[in-house]
Each structure stands twice: as C-alpha cells, then as structure tokens.
Design a protein around this motif. Structure first.
Motif, short mmCIF file in Angstrom:
data_model
loop_
_atom_site.label_atom_id
_atom_site.label_comp_id
_atom_site.label_asym_id
_atom_site.label_seq_id
_atom_site.Cartn_x
_atom_site.Cartn_y
_atom_site.Cartn_z
N SER A 32 -1.79 2.64 -8.05
CA SER A 32 -2.60 3.72 -7.63
C SER A 32 -2.74 4.68 -8.47
CB SER A 32 -1.62 4.40 -6.62
OG SER A 32 -0.13 4.50 -7.03
N GLY A 44 -7.50 2.84 -8.22
CA GLY A 44 -8.17 2.55 -6.64
C GLY A 44 -9.60 2.49 -6.58
N CYS A 92 -8.33 -3.38 -4.36
CA CYS A 92 -9.01 -2.23 -4.94
C CYS A 92 -10.56 -2.23 -4.76
CB CYS A 92 -8.59 -2.09 -6.28
SG CYS A 92 -9.06 -3.70 -7.31
N GLN A 123 3.35 0.59 4.42
CA GLN A 123 1.81 0.33 4.38
C GLN A 123 1.41 0.42 5.69
OE1 GLN A 123 0.46 1.14 1.06
NE2 GLN A 123 -0.98 -0.09 1.79
N GLU A 172 -8.86 6.10 -0.01
CA GLU A 172 -8.61 4.64 0.07
C GLU A 172 -7.26 4.28 1.17
OE1 GLU A 172 -6.43 3.04 -3.47
OE2 GLU A 172 -7.80 1.45 -3.47
N PHE A 194 -6.44 1.21 2.08
CA PHE A 194 -5.86 0.07 1.74
C PHE A 194 -5.33 -0.89 2.87
CE2 PHE A 194 -3.40 -1.86 -1.88
CZ PHE A 194 -4.81 -2.06 -2.88
#
Ligand code: NAD
Length: 479
Positions: free
Chosen positions: A227, A250, A282, A328, A381, A383
């Motif tokens: 990150s 990222g 990414c 996450q 981002e 993710f």
C-alpha cells in the motif's frame, strides 16, 4: 517448514522468539496452519547471512551458473505445481484456476531470469585520447523484499527472480496473511542447490519483521510491493541509511471505451479486470469510462455479465473467491454501504453461492453506474470486486478523467481509431497502457510499475534487472 520456520543461512529454524502466527483460510475463516513470527533479531541474522553469501560462494558464482540455478528452480516449481497451487489457493482463497495461472507464472519468472542472468552487459564509452572507459552492472549486494498477500507467488517470484539473477543475495519478508507458496519456493531453492544465505525468508508481522527489514542498514536496496501508506514508511526507514528503494504501490486503473470500440471483445476483459483475485489486484480495472453515445447499451451488457458472476471458496473454483481477511471484508463492505447512503444504488451484482462456506469473507462483485468523478469509488483504491462506471463526452474529457486520480499504474483503451490509440497511449499517465486488451496475459517480459502515487522503479522484464544493479564506471588511462 510450513508450520513455523524462518530460513536463514540455508537452515530452517524457529524464530528467535519461538513465536508463531496462525494462518487463516479466507474461504471458511478457519485457522489451518501456522507460520513463524519473525522479528528484528531474525531479520538481523538473515541480513548477516546474506552478506556472508555475497562474500562467499554466491558472490563469486559466474553469471551463467547463477542462471542455471534459477532455471533449475523454475523447473522445480513446475515439478511441484500441484502442491504450490494447493498452498496458494488455500492461503489466499483465490479460485484454483487463478492459483494455477499464478504458479505457472512463478515458474516462468525463473525461466526468464535464468536465461537473462548472463546477458546483463555494460557499455564502453568513447572518451579522451588515451583512455578506455567502460561501465559494468554490479549487484547492490543484499536486497530486501517486502511482499503483499494478494499474489504471494507471482510478486515474490518476480522480485526475488530479478534480484538473484542480477547477483544479489535476498532477504524476503512475505505477508503475514499469505506466504505459504513463498516458503515452499525458498525450500525448493535450497533443494536445487542455491548456496546458503543467497535466499533468506523471514515471515512475520509488517510492523515487526517488515519494519526491521526496511530500517536495517545492511540492506542495500529494498523492493516494496504494497500500500502507498506503508510504502511511505518503508522509504522513510530506508532513507535513514540512504538505502535504494523500488516502490510498487496501489492503483485506480481506468478502462476507456470509445464509441468505435469492439464492444464484444472489450466486455470479458472489462469484467475480468475487476473480478480477478476478487478485485484485490493492484492493476484492477476499477474505473469504467464509456463514451456517452454508447454508455447505456454498454452498461446494460456489463450488468448482464455481473449478474452472472458467482462467488465461492477457492476449491469451488467459481468466478470470484473470498477477500483475504475480516478487515478487508469490512473495508470493502464499508465502501459499498457508503455508496448506498450517498444515493448510489448498485446497478448489478453477482451472487454468493448458497453452498459457499459460512465463515468465508465473500463479497458479491458489484457494479455502480453514473458515479460522480469525485466520489471515493472513483478516486480511492477499494481493493475489492467493485466497478465504478461513468460516461465521458469526448476524448479530452476521457483523458482528464483517466488522469484524474493520484494513481498511475495501468490503463486500458478500447478504440479502433489508430490516431486515438497513440494519442491516449502517450497522454495517459500510467506505467502500462493496453490498447484493445488489458494485462496482455501477465507478461513476465513486460516492465511493470507505476507513475505518480503508484510508485517508481520497475519490476519484470529486463528493466527489473537494471533496477537490481548499480553502475560502476571504470576509466583506464593507457596513453
Ligand atoms: P500492505 O502495505 O499492508 O502490506 C504489504 C507488505 O508490507 C506486507 O508484507 C506487510 O507485512 C508489510 N508491512 C506492513 N507494515 C509494514 C511496516 N510498517 N514496515 C514494513 N513493512 C510493513 O499492503 P497489502 O494490504 O498487503 O497489499 C495491498 C496493497 O498493495 C494495495 O494498495 C495494492 O494496490 C498494493 N499492491 C501493489 C502492487 C504493484 O505491483 N504495484 C502489487 C500488489 C499489491
């Protein structure tokens, strides 16, 4: 080895503290093994072992022999394909076929860098009368590698492969959330005959082992993939001893679809670029910019594809696996909930399979449309498997939007107009621009890395070899 070791100086051993960390299967949330909790003392010993290797057999090994060892390691990876696939899939949760592709790529990195090791030439430089001047590319010495959890095998392989081929000795700190394939890789490296200390691996927590590696004055170059926030910490730590750094950070990569695009060809790439590895990539194509004249029809087609997507555990081998962990899962869920509160309703979403394990960290791939350009789904981002779509009116606006985030990793451009293809390829700020494709199948040979907040330095291809060497100029006055 897989239940709690660090590899230092060619020997597997417990971490100095004896501590371990549990490893959780993201497909069901259950702990299934443990890894060592390496920390500062282990990192220090690994750095010393690597320096010893540079002064000994590894440092003196001719490039052609280094290359042969790397090639052997690639063959060993191929021979252990099934075990590596099982480890990678269980550890990360990714669908089996994605894990297979990753392990094939891992072998390919060592095949590529094995062949490249003895082809790293310097130059001779025309200079004053009576002089001969040459440059030689030398390894930095001991390189540090901090690896993320999303593609442990691929990212570990590309980083370690390039550094070893260039003649460095490596100290690797893989991610605490997923690193079993890299531990197995290190074991295979010992089996094929890498001299002790050439490759050392110390799993552990980022703030312990990772921070110790970044700060260690014996590390000559550090390659960080992760990150942007942690990248800043690693740079600050390395700066204290003026260490060299490569930063692979990222992305918020755009896919631009013009009105003359081959829409049928674009559709599978656009879907896959955001659901691959459950969006934890990414280079995920997380922004979809579509010309306003085809916006409605194209979004309808993308929606149909999203609605057909299915999510499940790695061994169910569906379109998407789980996210890596609970935090996450909460983070990506937070983006989706906040978008809803801001009045953005998902336009389409996939389905979590009814028989997927209850404890898995699953998120259905979700498409948001007409997202304002300054909304966090467009600028940050996520993710996770979340795609934000918005229309553009002309080429200038498309470029402005494409370049409108702090990131610059990858871009995809879909148009049949040759002039526009080149204009966009030249104006988009990204380390890789793909025209009428996305990702080019991974491409071990293709230099990869970011502009802007996505980082600097390049992994993959020959550029990575240059990045893992320093240039020495030798000037001889012979009269
Ligand atoms: P992260 O930054 O949290 O962790 C990456 C690695 O850094 C892990 O090994 C972790 O243990 C270590 N780390 C954590 N804190 C540290 C510290 N204080 N000092 C030193 N090391 C520390 O990233 P992540 O969550 O594992 O990965 C996701 C991020 O990585 C995303 O932003 C993604 O885009 C990026 N990424 C970039 C690339 C690329 O090639 N550009 C590839 C994959 C992932």
């Amino acid at each position: 080895m897989l239940d709690g070791g660090v590899l230092i100086g060619g020997k597997w051993q417990a971490a100095a503290s004896g501590a371990t960390l549990p490893v959780v299967n993201p497909s069901d949330g259950e702990t299934f093994t443990k890894i060592a909790r390496g920390a500062a003392e282990d990192i220090d010993r690994a750095v010393k072992a690597a320096h010893k290797a540079m002064e000994g057999a590894w440092g003196r090994m001719p490039a052609v022999e280094r290359g042969r060892l790397l090639t052997k390691l690639g063959l060993a990876v191929a021979a252990n394909h099934d075990e590596l696939v099982r480890l990678e899939a269980t550890d990360t949760g990714k669908p089996i076929r994605q894990a297979k592709a990753d392990i094939v790529a891992l072998a390919r990195y060592f095949e590529f860098y094995g062949g490249a090791a003895d082809k790293l030439h310097g130059d001779t430089i025309p200079y004053l009368d009576g002089y001969t001047v040459m440059t030689i590319r030398e390894p930095y010495g001991v390189t540090g590698h901090i690896i993320p959890w999303n593609y442990p095998a691929q990212i570990g392989g590309r980083s370690i492969g390039g550094a070893l081929a260039a003649g460095n000795a490596c100290v690797v700190k893989p991610a605490e959330d997923a690193c079993l394939s890299l531990l197995k890789l290190a074991d295979l490296a010992m089996q094929v005959g890498f001299p002790e200390g050439a490759l050392n691996i110390v799993p552990g927590l980022g703030e312990e082992a990772g921070a110790a590696l970044a700060a260690h004055p014996g590390i000559d170059h550090i390659s960080f993939t992760g990150s942007p926030e942690v990248g800043t910490l690693v740079q600050q730590a390395a700066a204290k001893h003026n260490g060299q750094v490569t930063m692979e950070l990222g992305g918020k990569s755009p896919q631009l679809v013009f009105d003359d695009a081959d829409q049928e060809a674009a559709l599978p790439f656009i879907t896959n670029a955001i659901i691959q590895n459950a969006g934890q990539t990414c280079s995920a194509g997380s922004r979809l910019l579509v010309h306003q004249s085809i916006y409605r029809e194209f979004i309808d087609a993308v929606s149909k594809r999203f609605e057909a997507l299915r999510v499940g555990s790695s061994d169910m081998d569906l379109d998407c696996g789980p996210l890596i962990n609970k935090s996450q899962h909460e983070r990506v869920g937070g983006f989706i909930q906040r978008a809803g509160k801001a009045g953005l309703q998902p336009r389409a979403a996939g389905t979590i399979a009814a028989n997927a394990p209850k404890g898995g960290y699953f998120v259905a791939p979700t498409l948001f449309t007409d997202v304002p350009p300054n909304h966090e789904l467009v600028t940050e981002e996520v993710f996770g498997p979340v795609l934000a779509a918005l229309p553009f009116k002309d080429e200038d606006e498309a470029i402005r939007l494409a370049n409108g985030t702090p990131y610059g990793l990858v871009a995809g451009v879909w148009t049949r107009d040759g002039g526009r293809q080149m204009r966009l390829a030249r104006t988009i700020k990204a380390g890789q621009v793909f025209i009428n494709n996305y990702g080019a199948g991974g491409g071990v040979e293709l230099p990869f890395g970011g502009m802007k907040r996505s980082g600097f330095g390049r992994e993959k291809g020959f550029e990575a070899l240059y990045g893992f060497t320093t240039v020495k100029t030798i000037a001889i006055k012979h009269g």
